[in-house]
Design a protein around this motif. Structure first.
Motif: not given
Ligand code: R5P
Length: 309
Positions: A257-280
């Motif tokens: 939520x903290x990141x969503x509020x920042x009005x970023x274009x995108x956050x890109x991570x890898x699946x080195x951890x089990x990312x549950x929040x993946x979306x566009x």
């Protein structure tokens, strides 16, 4: 040649399946029993005489996943595996590589020693928080990097010559690697941590005014570091379309939520951890091909294709 076996802990089954697919091998899972008092009791399939790769990031819950890793390594050793490699794409406790005050423990070497004592002959990690990890370890450490894979994704999102921003001094070397791949320049935020989930961005070295920027880091935990860096970049006139990239997306507490509020274009991570929040918005680029290629080469005793060091 000894037979190759990959064994999965419970921390990231999706990554494990993807690695197995890339390698074209059967997944050798393990069953994990949990005793009523919380003790873990994993059981693996037969690995006698095999070259075994135990895949278990020590992502949150860090201590649970770490103890499970130790038990799996011990199970492999007691099953008379010929060689055991701990593949720990996200290596927890790597931030505890130095003491910052009296009375503190030094977590990284404690964790390292435990992995070696449990039976690992070799360790594979991806973009660990500290390069000092290798020096703390009595067994060979192979360090892989997600930077080439992440830069391939970023190239579609950023113009040539974008500014790569290190959100703290510790991320400068990493930022330089991104900048080289993206043909960009580097800016650095001076950060001061105030608590586990709050940081202050004091100033920025480098020109970001009117420029497209990508903020990079090795990991996003609570999102505090990214939040402070983005706010500082905006105050210094960076172009609105800010992209964030990090190898490990831990996303604890309210990070997403903290990141969503920042009005970023995108956050890109890898699946080195089990990312549950993946979306566009939180996009996941798989590290599985990189790890699978490394496992294949290590099994064949060949040099790694693109090691980070
Ligand atoms: C610290 O030096 C790391 O490289 C990351 O910047 C930090 O762990 C990120 O944590 P958070 O998201 O909680 O600020």
């Amino acid at each position: 040649m000894t037979v190759l076996r990959i064994v999965s802990g419970s921390a990231n089954p999706g990554l494990f399946s993807a690695i197995a697919n890339h390698l074209g091998v059967d997944s050798y899972g393990c069953s994990l029993e949990r005793f009523p008092d919380g003790e873990l009791h994993p059981t693996i399939e037969d690995v006698c005489g095999a070259d075994v790769y135990v895949i278990q990031p020590t992502s949150p819950p860090v201590n649970e996943h770490f103890v499970e890793l130790l038990l799996l390594l011990d199970a492999c050793r007691r099953s008379r595996a010929a060689r055991v490699t701990a593949v720990v794409p996200y290596f927890g406790y790597a931030r505890q590589d130095r003491r910052t005050g009296p009375g503190q423990a030094l977590g990284s070497p404690v964790v390292m020693d435990a992995i070696v004592a449990a039976g690992a002959d070799r360790l594979v990690v991806v973009d660990p928080h500290t390069p000092a990890l290798e020096a703390m370890c009595r067994i060979p450490v192979e360090t892989l990097s997600a930077v080439p894979a992440l830069c391939r994704e970023l190239a579609g999102d950023l113009p040539e010559g974008a500014v790569v921003v290190a959100p703290d001094l510790g991320a400068v070397k990493l930022a330089e690697r991104y900048a080289k791949a993206l043909h960009g320049s580097v800016a650095v935020v001076r950060k001061q941590r105030e608590s586990g989930s709050t940081v202050a961005a004091l100033d920025i070295a480098g020109d970001v005014s009117g420029r497209r920027v990508v903020v990079i880091d090795d990991m996003i935990t609570t999102g505090a570091t990214i939040e402070a860096a983005v706010e500082k970049l905006r105050a210094h006139g960076a172009a609105a379309d800010i992209v964030v990239a990090a190898t490990h997306g831990l996303f604890v507490h309210t990070a997403v939520n903290r990141l969503r509020k920042l009005d970023l274009r995108r956050v890109l991570v890898t699946d080195s951890t089990d990312v549950k929040a993946a979306d566009a918005f939180i996009r996941v680029s798989s590290i599985a091909p990189t790890i699978a290629d490394a496992i294949a080469r290590l099994h064949a005793d060949e040099p790694l294709d693109n090691p980070a060091v």
